[in-house]
Design a protein around this motif. Sequence first.
Motif, PDB file in Angstrom:
ATOM      1  N   ARG A   1       1.232  -1.474   0.370  1.00  0.00           N
ATOM      2  CA  ARG A   1      -0.080   0.414  -0.203  1.00  0.00           C
ATOM      3  C   ARG A   1       0.840   1.226  -0.050  1.00  0.00           C
ATOM      4  N   GLU A   2       2.214   1.410  -0.263  1.00  0.00           N
ATOM      5  CA  GLU A   2       2.717   2.278   0.476  1.00  0.00           C
ATOM      6  C   GLU A   2       3.494   2.665  -1.124  1.00  0.00           C
ATOM      7  N   GLY A   3       3.356   2.208  -1.484  1.00  0.00           N
ATOM      8  CA  GLY A   3       3.645   2.472  -2.881  1.00  0.00           C
ATOM      9  C   GLY A   3       4.875   1.405  -3.498  1.00  0.00           C
ATOM     10  N   GLN A   4       5.732   1.065  -2.754  1.00  0.00           N
ATOM     11  CA  GLN A   4       7.160  -0.168  -3.050  1.00  0.00           C
ATOM     12  C   GLN A   4       6.255  -1.540  -2.842  1.00  0.00           C
ATOM     13  N   TYR A   5       6.983  -2.394  -3.404  1.00  0.00           N
ATOM     14  CA  TYR A   5       7.053  -4.064  -3.460  1.00  0.00           C
ATOM     15  C   TYR A   5       8.087  -4.946  -2.788  1.00  0.00           C
ATOM     16  N   ASP A   6       7.689  -6.005  -2.111  1.00  0.00           N
ATOM     17  CA  ASP A   6       8.186  -6.474  -1.097  1.00  0.00           C
ATOM     18  C   ASP A   6       8.886  -7.929  -2.522  1.00  0.00           C
ATOM     19  N   PHE A   7       9.790  -8.469  -3.068  1.00  0.00           N
ATOM     20  CA  PHE A   7      10.226 -10.205  -3.012  1.00  0.00           C
ATOM     21  C   PHE A   7      10.386 -10.860  -2.488  1.00  0.00           C
ATOM     22  N   PHE A   8      10.577 -11.503  -2.758  1.00  0.00           N
ATOM     23  CA  PHE A   8      10.451 -13.346  -1.930  1.00  0.00           C
ATOM     24  C   PHE A   8      11.477 -13.656  -3.123  1.00  0.00           C
ATOM     25  N   ILE A   9      12.453 -14.265  -2.580  1.00  0.00           N
ATOM     26  CA  ILE A   9      13.462 -14.719  -3.840  1.00  0.00           C
ATOM     27  C   ILE A   9      13.995 -15.827  -3.136  1.00  0.00           C
ATOM     28  N   GLU A  10      14.255 -16.618  -3.751  1.00  0.00           N
ATOM     29  CA  GLU A  10      15.248 -18.176  -3.445  1.00  0.00           C
ATOM     30  C   GLU A  10      15.885 -18.351  -4.200  1.00  0.00           C
ATOM     31  N   VAL A  11      17.250 -18.737  -3.101  1.00  0.00           N
ATOM     32  CA  VAL A  11      18.588 -18.538  -3.924  1.00  0.00           C
ATOM     33  C   VAL A  11      19.461 -19.541  -3.269  1.00  0.00           C
ATOM     34  N   GLU A  12      19.948 -20.486  -3.964  1.00  0.00           N
ATOM     35  CA  GLU A  12      21.255 -21.671  -4.435  1.00  0.00           C
ATOM     36  C   GLU A  12      22.331 -21.101  -3.793  1.00  0.00           C
ATOM     37  N   CYS A  13      22.598 -21.725  -2.667  1.00  0.00           N
ATOM     38  CA  CYS A  13      23.795 -21.395  -2.276  1.00  0.00           C
ATOM     39  C   CYS A  13      24.915 -22.103  -2.013  1.00  0.00           C
ATOM     40  N   TYR A  14      24.739 -23.982  -2.552  1.00  0.00           N
ATOM     41  CA  TYR A  14      25.567 -25.322  -3.046  1.00  0.00           C
ATOM     42  C   TYR A  14      26.605 -24.822  -3.661  1.00  0.00           C
ATOM     43  N   ARG A  15      26.543 -23.390  -4.686  1.00  0.00           N
ATOM     44  CA  ARG A  15      28.275 -23.842  -5.664  1.00  0.00           C
ATOM     45  C   ARG A  15      29.304 -22.396  -5.270  1.00  0.00           C
ATOM     46  N   HIS A  16      28.878 -22.533  -3.611  1.00  0.00           N
ATOM     47  CA  HIS A  16      29.862 -21.258  -3.311  1.00  0.00           C
ATOM     48  C   HIS A  16      29.751 -21.329  -2.027  1.00  0.00           C
ATOM     49  N   GLU A  17      30.662 -20.794  -1.427  1.00  0.00           N
ATOM     50  CA  GLU A  17      31.026 -20.883   0.132  1.00  0.00           C
ATOM     51  C   GLU A  17      30.172 -20.136   0.570  1.00  0.00           C
ATOM     52  N   PRO A  18      29.655 -19.814   2.124  1.00  0.00           N
ATOM     53  CA  PRO A  18      29.212 -20.148   2.717  1.00  0.00           C
ATOM     54  C   PRO A  18      27.853 -18.477   2.679  1.00  0.00           C
ATOM     55  N   ASP A  19      29.671 -17.557   3.186  1.00  0.00           N
ATOM     56  CA  ASP A  19      29.460 -16.163   3.391  1.00  0.00           C
ATOM     57  C   ASP A  19      29.574 -15.406   2.004  1.00  0.00           C
ATOM     58  N   MET A  20      29.034 -16.112   0.770  1.00  0.00           N
ATOM     59  CA  MET A  20      28.906 -15.552  -0.380  1.00  0.00           C
ATOM     60  C   MET A  20      27.860 -14.464  -0.343  1.00  0.00           C
ATOM     61  N   LEU A  21      26.475 -15.180   0.469  1.00  0.00           N
ATOM     62  CA  LEU A  21      25.025 -14.883   0.344  1.00  0.00           C
ATOM     63  C   LEU A  21      24.975 -13.206   0.962  1.00  0.00           C
ATOM     64  N   SER A  22      25.806 -13.277   2.445  1.00  0.00           N
ATOM     65  CA  SER A  22      25.848 -12.216   3.130  1.00  0.00           C
ATOM     66  C   SER A  22      27.096 -10.876   2.544  1.00  0.00           C
ATOM     67  N   ARG A  23      28.097 -10.948   1.655  1.00  0.00           N
ATOM     68  CA  ARG A  23      28.133 -10.146   1.129  1.00  0.00           C
ATOM     69  C   ARG A  23      27.693  -9.366  -0.189  1.00  0.00           C
ATOM     70  N   THR A  24      27.073 -10.706  -1.347  1.00  0.00           N
ATOM     71  CA  THR A  24      26.057 -10.129  -2.071  1.00  0.00           C
ATOM     72  C   THR A  24      24.594  -9.597  -1.105  1.00  0.00           C
ATOM     73  N   MET A  25      24.469 -10.030  -0.105  1.00  0.00           N
ATOM     74  CA  MET A  25      23.290  -8.910   0.628  1.00  0.00           C
ATOM     75  C   MET A  25      23.557  -7.219   0.589  1.00  0.00           C
ATOM     76  N   GLU A  26      24.995  -7.915   1.333  1.00  0.00           N
ATOM     77  CA  GLU A  26      25.143  -6.130   1.925  1.00  0.00           C
ATOM     78  C   GLU A  26      25.058  -5.709   0.455  1.00  0.00           C
ATOM     79  N   LYS A  27      25.926  -5.613  -0.844  1.00  0.00           N
ATOM     80  CA  LYS A  27      26.001  -4.709  -1.796  1.00  0.00           C
ATOM     81  C   LYS A  27      24.335  -4.635  -2.153  1.00  0.00           C
ATOM     82  N   ALA A  28      23.392  -5.314  -2.055  1.00  0.00           N
ATOM     83  CA  ALA A  28      22.290  -5.907  -2.906  1.00  0.00           C
ATOM     84  C   ALA A  28      21.482  -4.691  -1.637  1.00  0.00           C
TER      85      ALA A  28
END
Length: 105
Positions: free
Chosen positions: A62-89
Amino acid sequence: CEDKPAATTFFLLGPRNRTVRIGSRAVLVFRIKHECGALIDALLPFKEAKLSLRQIHSCYTREGQYDFFIEVECYRHEPDMLSRTMEKASQHMTRHITFGSFPLV
């Protein structure tokens, strides 16, 4: 989204431990402003990190924005790759949360 007849409500249950394990997927929820290019800006860090997005769902707020729900594959990467990516995103998001990881079945 619940106010519209075509809307579907779903629930997500996850572990308290948010550590991303290799061999798993993670679910992320984030909000972006309703402006041109906002989704591309938020998703570009995932492309740069070569993280595969398995599913993506959106819901207009209602606030004029969008919520997104995404599922990310983590099996090919080191465990902290997602955390570093989320920092940028997260620079392109108005809010976000990571719902741990869950093993592939």
